[in-house]
Design an enzyme around this catalytic site. Sequence first.
Site, PDB file in Angstrom:
ATOM      1  N   GLU A  16       8.858  -2.874 -19.725  1.00 62.72           N
ATOM      2  CA  GLU A  16       8.533  -2.866 -21.150  1.00 62.72           C
ATOM      3  C   GLU A  16       9.828  -2.634 -21.933  1.00 62.72           C
ATOM      4  OE1 GLU A  16       5.206  -0.974 -24.154  1.00 62.72           O
ATOM      5  OE2 GLU A  16       6.000   0.321 -22.578  1.00 62.72           O
ATOM      6  N   SER A  50       4.862   6.519 -22.838  1.00 64.49           N
ATOM      7  CA  SER A  50       5.272   5.757 -21.664  1.00 64.49           C
ATOM      8  C   SER A  50       4.395   6.094 -20.471  1.00 64.49           C
ATOM      9  CB  SER A  50       6.735   6.045 -21.324  1.00 64.49           C
ATOM     10  OG  SER A  50       6.878   7.368 -20.833  1.00 64.49           O
ATOM     11  N   GLU A 110       8.962  14.111 -32.247  1.00 61.80           N
ATOM     12  CA  GLU A 110      10.011  14.808 -32.989  1.00 61.80           C
ATOM     13  C   GLU A 110      10.947  13.829 -33.709  1.00 61.80           C
ATOM     14  OE1 GLU A 110      11.297  14.852 -28.571  1.00 61.80           O
ATOM     15  OE2 GLU A 110       9.454  14.786 -29.780  1.00 61.80           O
ATOM     16  N   ARG A 111      10.793  12.520 -33.441  1.00 56.04           N
ATOM     17  CA  ARG A 111      11.660  11.531 -34.100  1.00 56.04           C
ATOM     18  C   ARG A 111      11.220  11.229 -35.539  1.00 56.04           C
ATOM     19  NH1 ARG A 111      11.746   7.332 -28.973  1.00 56.04           N
ATOM     20  NH2 ARG A 111      12.802   8.735 -27.499  1.00 56.04           N
ATOM     21  N   PHE A 122       6.305   8.007 -31.357  1.00 56.34           N
ATOM     22  CA  PHE A 122       7.057   7.743 -32.582  1.00 56.34           C
ATOM     23  C   PHE A 122       6.640   6.457 -33.273  1.00 56.34           C
ATOM     24  CE2 PHE A 122       9.366   5.077 -29.607  1.00 56.34           C
ATOM     25  CZ  PHE A 122       9.712   3.969 -30.376  1.00 56.34           C
ATOM     26  N   LYS A 172       0.783  17.577 -31.631  1.00 54.72           N
ATOM     27  CA  LYS A 172       2.214  17.620 -31.307  1.00 54.72           C
ATOM     28  C   LYS A 172       2.752  16.214 -31.513  1.00 54.72           C
ATOM     29  CE  LYS A 172       5.130  16.743 -28.758  1.00 54.72           C
ATOM     30  NZ  LYS A 172       6.355  15.895 -29.026  1.00 54.72           N
ATOM     31  N   CYS A 190       2.910  -1.052 -28.614  1.00 55.20           N
ATOM     32  CA  CYS A 190       2.326  -1.190 -27.273  1.00 55.20           C
ATOM     33  C   CYS A 190       1.479  -2.448 -27.165  1.00 55.20           C
ATOM     34  CB  CYS A 190       1.508   0.044 -26.914  1.00 55.20           C
ATOM     35  SG  CYS A 190       0.010   0.249 -27.897  1.00 55.20           S
TER      36      CYS A 190
END
Length: 499
Positions: A384, A226, A176-177, A149, A173, A281
């Site tokens: 994190e 993640s 979805e957020r 996202f 893909k 990140c």
Amino acid sequence: MQELTHYINGAHVKGQSGRFADVMNPATGEVQAKVPLANAEEMAFAVDIAKDAQIGWAATNPQRRARVLMKFVDLLNRDMQKLAEALSREHGKTLPDAAGDVQRGLEVVEYCIGAPQMLKGEFTDAAGPGIDMYSMRQALGVTAGITPFNFPAMIPMWMFAPAIACGNAFILKPSERDPSVPLMLAELLEEAGLPKGILQVVNGDKEAVDAILYHPEIQSIGFVGSTPIAEYIYGTGCSQGKRVQCFGGAKNHMIIMPDADMDQAADALIGAGYGAAGERCMAISVAVPVGDETADRLIEKLVPRIESLKVGPYTAGDEVDYGPVVTAAAKANIERLVQTGIDQGAKLVVDGRGFKLQGYEDGYFIGPHLFDHATSDMDIYKTEIFGPVLTTVRTQTYEEALKLAMDHEYGNGTAIFTRDGDTARDFANRVNVGMVGINVPIPVPLAYHTFGGWKKSVFGDLNQHGPDAFKFYTRTKTVTSRWPSGIKDGGEFSIPVME
């Protein structure tokens, strides 16, 4: 209520699974759209179309493929503000930060315009009597990417631009957020001349991810997210015989030496620690001053800068420093970790708890936090946080600071601020981290180098973009050829006899 779609075979396609996810406005906490979540059958349908379309695309001259990307760059520049606003509306980033998201992806597309040069093979003349050998890079076929996202424009372009330039079809893909920008990118690429079916966007959750992992026609998978999910995708994908590159979590340290320009270091930490609400990140989340005097000077510089940060929605204009985090769950997790830091004994120097923005009380805004006197056994150091929280861990020597960065399980990025060339050179050579900044807080390489961490920040042996991308999205075929001699001498008209 807007109902989003998939993008398959050059058209917006409604979801067939009956399952949807809410797309939130992080600034208000309101649902602004719903996105369909694909099942395995919908994914298989997209893959079948991609497989058929890829054959002709791979046979297209590499220069002609590059020209599509040239036009795509023009269209990205044309629609930059439109893309940035759509991105900010779903993610929460400020408009300048959202435009930077698009720009960093665009730069990789520009690099991929040079695909004909990168796809050249090798040739050996006369490897043996009458024998020549040559190698060529060929497309894999149908490839796929699962993107996060926090960079809904940049990271998809990091994946699909080199994949397409190499002659592959690509199934994206996205998260979805914030799925709208990936759908817009697919439209722009087809406007640029990309054949239908070469880039397809299939929205979904774990069911769609597993469909990618287990579909036999998908040859490679890229992932950013993640570390636990990266491990799952890497292990499962490799077990299915796919080529996989996965990029996971991070805990990036910035070492501040006593000789550093403290104003420069403090400014760098503000941008690197709190930009995009810390949802990067490559964010610097750990400041490591060497010596208590250095630490005291650093904290003194940081506090007024942090307290003056402006938090608000992207609609408030360019004066906003950062916006909300992406979901209510993300906000709750950040607040939990902040409380854990307090409970475990770190000193909360700047307290952003209880931050409320008038008129946006239901939004996912979090005030900036600064911890001092944290230690390496605390959760706020090990985990994190992915939020606007900067943790200071004091060290007494350079070697202690270096060891701190090297001992952490993540190895994505790191930085050192110093005026001493010998220290900087030693740090760059010894630290076991993939991307290193010297007086640069977020050392994200430009498009013609490669992006990738070490340790538990990466799974796979090739980085993103740069030359590694062309290796990842092609495979090498080597041909050994031998032609019989004597044909060139022409025919003989006498009766052949034994010599």
